[in-house]
Design an enzyme around this catalytic site. Structure first.
Site, PDB file in Angstrom:
ATOM      1  N   GLY A 158       0.760  -1.096  -0.050  1.00 39.17           N
ATOM      2  CA  GLY A 158       0.139  -0.342  -0.331  1.00 39.17           C
ATOM      3  C   GLY A 158       0.969   1.445   0.124  1.00 39.17           C
ATOM      4  O   GLY A 158       2.105   1.653   0.459  1.00 39.17           O
TER       5      GLY A 158
ATOM      6  N   GLN B 242       3.478  10.124   1.431  1.00 38.74           N
ATOM      7  CA  GLN B 242       4.244   9.754   1.489  1.00 38.74           C
ATOM      8  C   GLN B 242       5.008   9.893   0.076  1.00 38.74           C
ATOM      9  O   GLN B 242       6.092   8.836  -0.041  1.00 38.74           O
ATOM     10  CB  GLN B 242       4.081   7.799   1.092  1.00 38.74           C
TER      11      GLN B 242
ATOM     12  N   CYS C 226       6.499  -0.514   6.707  1.00 36.27           N
ATOM     13  CA  CYS C 226       6.162   0.744   6.283  1.00 36.27           C
ATOM     14  C   CYS C 226       6.871   1.403   5.221  1.00 36.27           C
ATOM     15  O   CYS C 226       8.157   0.738   5.583  1.00 36.27           O
ATOM     16  CB  CYS C 226       5.661   2.127   7.140  1.00 36.27           C
ATOM     17  N   LEU C 227       6.427   1.545   3.679  1.00 39.58           N
ATOM     18  CA  LEU C 227       7.361   2.024   2.951  1.00 39.58           C
ATOM     19  C   LEU C 227       8.292   3.620   3.098  1.00 39.58           C
ATOM     20  O   LEU C 227       9.717   3.884   2.620  1.00 39.58           O
ATOM     21  CB  LEU C 227       7.243   2.346   1.626  1.00 39.58           C
TER      22      LEU C 227
ATOM     23  N   HIS D 149      -3.833   0.939   8.458  1.00 38.06           N
ATOM     24  CA  HIS D 149      -2.232   2.078   7.879  1.00 38.06           C
ATOM     25  C   HIS D 149      -2.354   2.269   6.829  1.00 38.06           C
ATOM     26  O   HIS D 149      -1.712   3.939   7.174  1.00 38.06           O
ATOM     27  CB  HIS D 149      -1.392   0.468   7.838  1.00 38.06           C
ATOM     28  N   GLU D 150      -3.002   2.689   5.846  1.00 37.61           N
ATOM     29  CA  GLU D 150      -2.228   3.656   4.849  1.00 37.61           C
ATOM     30  C   GLU D 150      -3.675   4.933   5.172  1.00 37.61           C
ATOM     31  O   GLU D 150      -3.977   6.069   4.491  1.00 37.61           O
ATOM     32  CB  GLU D 150      -3.206   3.422   3.205  1.00 37.61           C
TER      33      GLU D 150
ATOM     34  N   HIS E  63      -2.214   7.421   7.688  1.00 39.89           N
ATOM     35  CA  HIS E  63      -1.216   8.284   6.990  1.00 39.89           C
ATOM     36  C   HIS E  63      -2.636   9.466   6.699  1.00 39.89           C
ATOM     37  O   HIS E  63      -1.196  11.036   6.595  1.00 39.89           O
ATOM     38  CB  HIS E  63      -0.565   7.325   5.755  1.00 39.89           C
TER      39      HIS E  63
END
Ligand code: ZN
Length: 168
Positions: A46, A51, A93-94, A135-136, A139
């Protein structure tokens, strides 16, 4: 369209609350396309617009690594309709390369969002999909998975986090 650089922990933009967009705006179409390209290149499940430094309420999720029938899906102006249960799952997480931690979140989520045609849709998810959506969504609110770790875990990760934030 294009792959974009991913913002790493320490960049203050990750703490901003994202703003709603017009789903059918050509800019939104380009944004979703960039998000999908960037997520695939980074082999993530994701990626939220913030991000890549764009504070808009848009994220994409791709669970094709776990289930070949899934394809990347854009969630535009998403809302959490309901959550249920509680489960601990390991997350990455990226924006936190190299950090994986078990995090407690709801086991099930019902999320409502718009697609690029401006149509509203609703998804009821459990397992990794629920985890990716929650999670997304965080953000978009400027929240990060470190906020959901125990103080002890955060203390243990302090060195790694400091390294990340100094590199960004
Ligand atoms: Zn993330």
């Amino acid at each position: 369209m294009a792959e974009r650089p991913i913002v790493v922990y320490g960049d203050p933009v990750l703490r901003e609350v994202s703003t709603p967009v017009n789903p059918t705006d050509p800019e939104t179409v380009d944004l979703v396309s960039d998000l999908i390209d960037t997520m695939r290149k980074a082999k993530g499940l994701g990626l939220a617009a913030v991000q890549i430094g764009i504070t808009k309420r848009v994220f994409v999720v791709d669970l094709s690594a776990l289930d070949a029938s899934q394809s990347p899906t854009a969630f535009i102006n998403p809302e959490i309709v309901d959550v249920d249960g509680q489960i601990e799952i390991e997350e990455g997480c990226l924006s936190f390369p190299g950090i994986y931690q078990k995090i407690v979140r709801p086991a099930k989520v019902i999320m409502r969002a718009y697609n690029l045609r401006g149509e509203e849709f609703e998804v009821e998810a459990t397992g990794m999909l629920a985890r990716a959506l929650l999670h997304e969504f965080d953000h978009l609110e400027g929240k990060l998975f470190v906020d959901r770790m125990s103080p002890l875990t955060r203390t243990m990760l302090r060195g790694k986090l400091k390294k990340l934030s100094m590199a960004s």
